[in-house]
Design an enzyme around this catalytic site. Structure first.
Site, PDB file in Angstrom:
ATOM      1  CG  ASP A   1       2.686  12.662  -9.403  1.00 13.09           C
ATOM      2  OD1 ASP A   1       3.500  12.776  -8.684  1.00 13.09           O
ATOM      3  OD2 ASP A   1       1.729  12.362  -9.335  1.00 13.09           O
TER       4      ASP A   1
ATOM      5  NE  ARG B   1      -5.199  11.229  -5.441  1.00 16.16           N
ATOM      6  CZ  ARG B   1      -5.743  11.337  -4.564  1.00 16.16           C
ATOM      7  NH1 ARG B   1      -7.059  11.718  -4.443  1.00 16.16           N
ATOM      8  NH2 ARG B   1      -5.165  11.464  -3.204  1.00 16.16           N
TER       9      ARG B   1
END
Length: 491
Positions: free
Chosen positions: A44, A167
């Protein structure tokens, strides 16, 4: 908190990068103009921000092996979104709340406040009953060296929500207050929880800002939230939503109630390999987006990652794209203009090319390039126009504009020995005089932009340098290529 442990772990990561950098840099499948880590695994994009006159790109990665593992944050800066300078590792697991071989410093965001750069990230560790995910804070005065907040974590999962799935914080400032959304789930449905703070350190729960009621999967990962011209934009990657890997919603957030009202939904990218995109606003007011050219169904315990693991690297980002809002509340994703600086030589420029089944049009041999073409729909009778790229007698990738059925397809079933599948999306052809395609091909990827940059496919493909034949053909009839340009790229 141990500042010395953080420093030691960063130094260990830097040594690993140094040891593997040369091998990874020589990799035959390594991308030439897409952003990559120097070595190791990358997924990511994190903490994108324009800070102190430069673009800052943080990224979740494993510096030790080209596979997913305990997560660190890499860091690079650029003046132009094309040439990147690697900086020291920004975050390393060092505390009991962010250390585990299957945990670490997970994804997050960044924000500037009082001249400092703050990182908000998910710390993932393991406790007696499973994994625990908490939100943590780190700060820097120079934008390079970061210190973790001594009272981390700054936020834990609210009562009633599983601490193992909480998260990917996104933080922004609105009218003097800080807001944060985090992805979570409850009773099998995805939720985005909204929190509010005056100082980035003390957070209060406000609301469920948005949620799935079955139509958008069980978890929304890596949410991004921002405004363009007074319209709010929410982007996330849903887990358990089938082919839908990265979704956007446009609408309005009511800050009083904490609820997001969606007026339009769309797909950021229909390809197999575009996940967890994040954006920044630059000095010109542009909204710039990066996304990971991957997805969790390609994790190594399922399908593997092809030949790149043997070259000490795995993963890269899609080309940077500018996000624009249209009058109908849909979004465009336009390759940034800075990429034009990579054009090395114009290999082809033609117009009014008539193609039949018997007379395909052969393009110059090229492996790394940019192509723009326009199909005249009024003068075309073909059911399909097919671009066969990166080809040999055995391997090739087909991009099909199905003019009869209104569909765009990227077929990589014959691209290489590792990838497979056909990505599909609708083509909007009604009352149109032409169909424009904009295509970027690198050593290990193809990215296709259509429908005025509202329709995008990003797909990985591991084809070697000998796969350089390119041509255009038709199915059931003739097609008129009104304009076509092709540039070799200097990666």
């Amino acid at each position: 908190m141990s500042s010395m442990q953080l420093k030691r772990n960063i130094e260990k990561a830097e040594r690993a990068i140094q040891e593997k950098r040369e091998t990874a840099g020589r990799g035959k499948m390594r991308q030439q103009y897409h952003f990559m880590a120097e070595s190791g695994w990358i997924n990511d994009p994190n903490g994108l921000i324009y800070f102190h006159g430069q673009y800052h790109l943080f990224y979740q990665f494993n510096p030790f092996k080209p596979v997913w593992g305990e997560m660190y944050w890499g860091h690079a800066v650029s003046d132009d979104l094309v040439d990147w300078t690697y900086l020291p590792v920004a975050l390393a697991p060092s505390e009991n709340y962010d250390s585990n071989e299957r945990g670490g410093c997970f994804s997050g965001t960044s924000i500037e406040h009082e001249g400092k750069l703050f990182l908000l990230y998910t710390g993932t560790s393991r406790a007696e009953h499973g994994f625990v995910q908490v939100q943590c804070l780190a700060e820097s005065t120079d934008g390079i060296t970061f210190e973790k907040y001594e009272e981390n974590p700054v936020l834990r999962a609210p009562a009633g929500y599983e601490e193992c799935d909480f998260r990917d914080p996104k933080v922004w400032n609105h009218e003097g207050s800080f807001y944060m959304i985090c992805g979570t789930k409850k009773e099998g449905y995805a939720k985005l929880l909204l929190f509010q703070s005056a100082d980035l350190k003390n957070w209060e729960y406000k609301s469920v800002m948005a949620e799935s009621r079955g139509e958008w999967g069980e978890m929304w990962e890596c949410p991004d939230f921002y405004s363009i011209s007074g319209t709010d934009v929410l982007i996330f990657s849903p887990v358990g939503a089938g082919e839908r890997k990265t979704v956007y919603m446009t609408g309005q957030l009511d800050y009083q109630t904490g609820k997001f009202c969606c007026v339009r939904e769309g797909e950021v990218d229909w390809g197999f390999d575009y996940y967890a995109p994040q954006t920044l606003e630059d000095r010109d007011g542009r909204r710039i987006m990066f996304g990971w050219a991957g997805g969790w169904d390609w994790m190594p315990w399922w399908n593997g990652h092809g030949p790149s693991e043997k070259e000490e690297w795995c993963g890269f980002f899609g080309i940077p794209r500018e996000v624009r809002l249209l009058d109908d509340h849909s979004l465009q994703f336009i390759p940034v203009k800075e990429l034009e600086s990579l054009r090395q030589r114009e290999l082809l420029s033609v117009s009014k090319v008539f193609i039949t089944e018997e007379t395909p049009f052969f393009l110059p041999d090229a492996r790394i390039y940019e192509m723009k073409l326009s199909i005249n729909l009024k003068e075309s009778q073909a059911e399909c126009c097919v671009l066969r790229l990166c080809g040999t007698e055995e391997f090739y990738t087909d991009i099909t504009a199905d003019l009869k059925n209104g569909e765009l397809r990227v077929d990589r079933n014959h691209s290489d020995k590792w990838n497979h599948g056909v990505s599909r999306s609708n083509l909007y052809l009604r009352n149109k005089e032409r169909l424009d395609l904009h295509i970027f091909v690198d050593q290990s990827s193809v990215e296709v932009f259509a429908d005025g940059y509202r329709n995008v496919h990003t797909c990985r493909l591991y084809s070697d340098s000998e796969q350089c034949r390119n041509w255009i053909m038709t199915v059931e009839g003739a097609a008129m290529i009104e304009n076509l340009k092709l540039w070799s790229f200097n990666g």
